[in-house]
Design an enzyme around this catalytic site. Sequence first.
Site, PDB file in Angstrom:
ATOM      1  N   SER A 142      -7.053  -2.100  -3.279  1.00  0.00           N
ATOM      2  CA  SER A 142      -6.685  -2.009  -4.702  1.00  0.00           C
ATOM      3  C   SER A 142      -7.886  -1.554  -5.516  1.00  0.00           C
ATOM      4  O   SER A 142      -9.036  -1.811  -5.134  1.00  0.00           O
ATOM      5  CB  SER A 142      -6.234  -3.387  -5.186  1.00  0.00           C
ATOM      6  OG  SER A 142      -6.195  -3.429  -6.589  1.00  0.00           O
ATOM      7  N   TYR A 155      -7.140 -12.410  -6.276  1.00  0.00           N
ATOM      8  CA  TYR A 155      -6.524 -11.242  -5.619  1.00  0.00           C
ATOM      9  C   TYR A 155      -7.568 -10.135  -5.406  1.00  0.00           C
ATOM     10  O   TYR A 155      -7.685  -9.578  -4.309  1.00  0.00           O
ATOM     11  CB  TYR A 155      -5.366 -10.731  -6.487  1.00  0.00           C
ATOM     12  CG  TYR A 155      -4.751  -9.431  -5.995  1.00  0.00           C
ATOM     13  CD1 TYR A 155      -3.884  -9.420  -4.905  1.00  0.00           C
ATOM     14  CD2 TYR A 155      -5.063  -8.220  -6.609  1.00  0.00           C
ATOM     15  CE1 TYR A 155      -3.336  -8.228  -4.447  1.00  0.00           C
ATOM     16  CE2 TYR A 155      -4.522  -7.033  -6.166  1.00  0.00           C
ATOM     17  CZ  TYR A 155      -3.658  -7.037  -5.088  1.00  0.00           C
ATOM     18  OH  TYR A 155      -3.126  -5.850  -4.631  1.00  0.00           O
TER      19      TYR A 155
HETATM   20  N1  LIG Z   1       2.250  -2.916  -6.501  1.00  0.00           N
HETATM   21  C1  LIG Z   1       1.011  -2.802  -6.986  1.00  0.00           C
HETATM   22  O1  LIG Z   1       0.809  -2.790  -8.225  1.00  0.00           O
HETATM   23  C2  LIG Z   1      -0.160  -2.616  -6.043  1.00  0.00           C
HETATM   24  C3  LIG Z   1      -1.350  -2.090  -6.563  1.00  0.00           C
HETATM   25  C4  LIG Z   1      -2.441  -1.929  -5.716  1.00  0.00           C
HETATM   26  C5  LIG Z   1      -2.329  -2.306  -4.382  1.00  0.00           C
HETATM   27  N2  LIG Z   1      -1.169  -2.812  -3.909  1.00  0.00           N
HETATM   28  C6  LIG Z   1      -1.107  -3.206  -2.489  1.00  0.00           C
HETATM   29  O2  LIG Z   1      -0.125  -2.428  -1.849  1.00  0.00           O
HETATM   30  C7  LIG Z   1       0.433  -3.167  -0.756  1.00  0.00           C
HETATM   31  C8  LIG Z   1       1.960  -3.113  -0.819  1.00  0.00           C
HETATM   32  O3  LIG Z   1       2.361  -3.629  -2.074  1.00  0.00           O
HETATM   33  P1  LIG Z   1       3.832  -3.431  -2.691  1.00  0.00           P
HETATM   34  O4  LIG Z   1       3.660  -3.135  -4.118  1.00  0.00           O
HETATM   35  O5  LIG Z   1       4.635  -2.520  -1.845  1.00  0.00           O
HETATM   36  O6  LIG Z   1       4.375  -4.923  -2.562  1.00  0.00           O
HETATM   37  P2  LIG Z   1       5.809  -5.506  -2.144  1.00  0.00           P
HETATM   38  O7  LIG Z   1       6.886  -4.594  -2.565  1.00  0.00           O
HETATM   39  O8  LIG Z   1       5.819  -6.915  -2.645  1.00  0.00           O
HETATM   40  O9  LIG Z   1       5.721  -5.511  -0.559  1.00  0.00           O
HETATM   41  C9  LIG Z   1       4.840  -6.376   0.119  1.00  0.00           C
HETATM   42  C10 LIG Z   1       5.124  -6.232   1.597  1.00  0.00           C
HETATM   43  O10 LIG Z   1       4.224  -7.095   2.323  1.00  0.00           O
HETATM   44  C11 LIG Z   1       4.995  -7.820   3.270  1.00  0.00           C
HETATM   45  N3  LIG Z   1       4.371  -9.098   3.600  1.00  0.00           N
HETATM   46  C12 LIG Z   1       3.841 -10.006   2.746  1.00  0.00           C
HETATM   47  N4  LIG Z   1       3.391 -11.057   3.441  1.00  0.00           N
HETATM   48  C13 LIG Z   1       3.645 -10.811   4.750  1.00  0.00           C
HETATM   49  C14 LIG Z   1       3.438 -11.549   5.947  1.00  0.00           C
HETATM   50  N5  LIG Z   1       2.851 -12.747   5.948  1.00  0.00           N
HETATM   51  N6  LIG Z   1       3.832 -10.995   7.126  1.00  0.00           N
HETATM   52  C15 LIG Z   1       4.433  -9.782   7.145  1.00  0.00           C
HETATM   53  N7  LIG Z   1       4.661  -9.036   6.041  1.00  0.00           N
HETATM   54  C16 LIG Z   1       4.281  -9.563   4.860  1.00  0.00           C
HETATM   55  C17 LIG Z   1       6.324  -8.026   2.564  1.00  0.00           C
HETATM   56  O11 LIG Z   1       7.293  -8.360   3.519  1.00  0.00           O
HETATM   57  P3  LIG Z   1       8.622  -9.163   3.059  1.00  0.00           P
HETATM   58  O12 LIG Z   1       9.329  -8.300   2.053  1.00  0.00           O
HETATM   59  O13 LIG Z   1       9.375  -9.233   4.286  1.00  0.00           O
HETATM   60  O14 LIG Z   1       8.138 -10.419   2.471  1.00  0.00           O
HETATM   61  C18 LIG Z   1       6.535  -6.645   1.972  1.00  0.00           C
HETATM   62  O15 LIG Z   1       7.034  -5.770   2.946  1.00  0.00           O
HETATM   63  C19 LIG Z   1      -0.147  -4.575  -0.861  1.00  0.00           C
HETATM   64  O16 LIG Z   1      -1.201  -4.716   0.058  1.00  0.00           O
HETATM   65  C20 LIG Z   1      -0.687  -4.638  -2.278  1.00  0.00           C
HETATM   66  O17 LIG Z   1      -1.782  -5.529  -2.390  1.00  0.00           O
HETATM   67  C21 LIG Z   1      -0.064  -2.977  -4.717  1.00  0.00           C
END
Ligand SMILES: NC(=O)c1ccc[n+]([C@@H]2O[C@H](COP(=O)([O-])OP(=O)(O)OC[C@H]3O[C@@H](n4cnc5c(N)ncnc54)[C@H](OP(=O)(O)O)[C@@H]3O)[C@@H](O)[C@H]2O)c1
Length: 275
Positions: A142, A155
Amino acid sequence: MKLSQTSVVLTGASGGIGSATARLLIHEGAKVLLVGRSKDKLMKLASELGAGASDRSRLDALVVDITTDAGRAAIRDVAQARNVNVLINNAGVPGFGPSIELSSVDAQAMVNTNLLAPMLLTSCLLPQLMKQPRAQVINVGSTLARIGVPGFAAYGATKAGLRAFSESLRRELAETSVKVQYFAPRAVDTQFNDARATTFNTVTGSRTDSVDKVAAAIIEMIRSERIERGIGWIEQLAARLNALCPGAMDGAFTKHRHALQTLPSSLTQLNRKPS
Ligand SMILES: NC(=O)c1ccc[n+]([C@@H]2O[C@H](COP(=O)([O-])OP(=O)(O)OC[C@H]3O[C@@H](n4cnc5c(N)ncnc54)[C@H](OP(=O)(O)O)[C@@H]3O)[C@@H](O)[C@H]2O)c1
């Protein structure tokens, strides 16, 4: 690496960025192992993508919790069978709010999922990756790893840890076939951000990207093998200035501090493990 030559493990495939990345990977001819916790979401995505990837060697799904030894061992076993050469550590859990409200449960979930699990999963898959003529590990971090923003202390710390891990490991593996890369999105339009974080991002003028834009950047990282990239030139410039003179940047966060103090806590919906 050419996408058509990749066999990818994609964690967090059931989420916003993960599912958009999975769609692009399949479209570009990659083989993909989708990994997530939510069986329903993962199976729905697998059946949607199945139309473009008719056999299981192209596309398969594994429902596991990456924070467990058993979950990571299951990924390793399937990764060996699929001759995997790319690992995308994308799964993560959010954390936003005043640090005075940080609970032990949420802090541990963030450290375990965002830092410990990708470190241990990478270590677990390294023997498989090192056997390949070319291999890549892409860690999704991030912008908040390089710019500390009020409300994201815990975070941001997990993502800064992931960045440090990526940099050391990249140097450690420099004479092997494995490239280690770190990708730093800014805010992305997914369910990751609860109502409070979304309001905070709006009030503070943080830019938010679509999942398609972020997924395209991940695909570009596979192709280019670039060691590190972020999104947004303002954020990249700010990160460099912050590294050079962090104290001088502190004054830029008054607006964020005030927003954090005035947001009603009733907007908070913690993103816990799904049922
Ligand atoms: N969205 C943002 O603003 C943002 C910004 C910068 C970076 N990021 C990073 O981008 C990545 C993806 O984020 P996103 O926005 O796509 O979030 P999201 O839609 O909430 O998806 C998170 C994913 O992580 C999986 N996950 C969480 N805990 C897990 C575990 N213990 N074992 C296996 N899978 C697990 C979830 O699986 P389930 O659905 O099955 O729980 C889901 O597939 C993350 O690393 C986040 O930190 C996000």
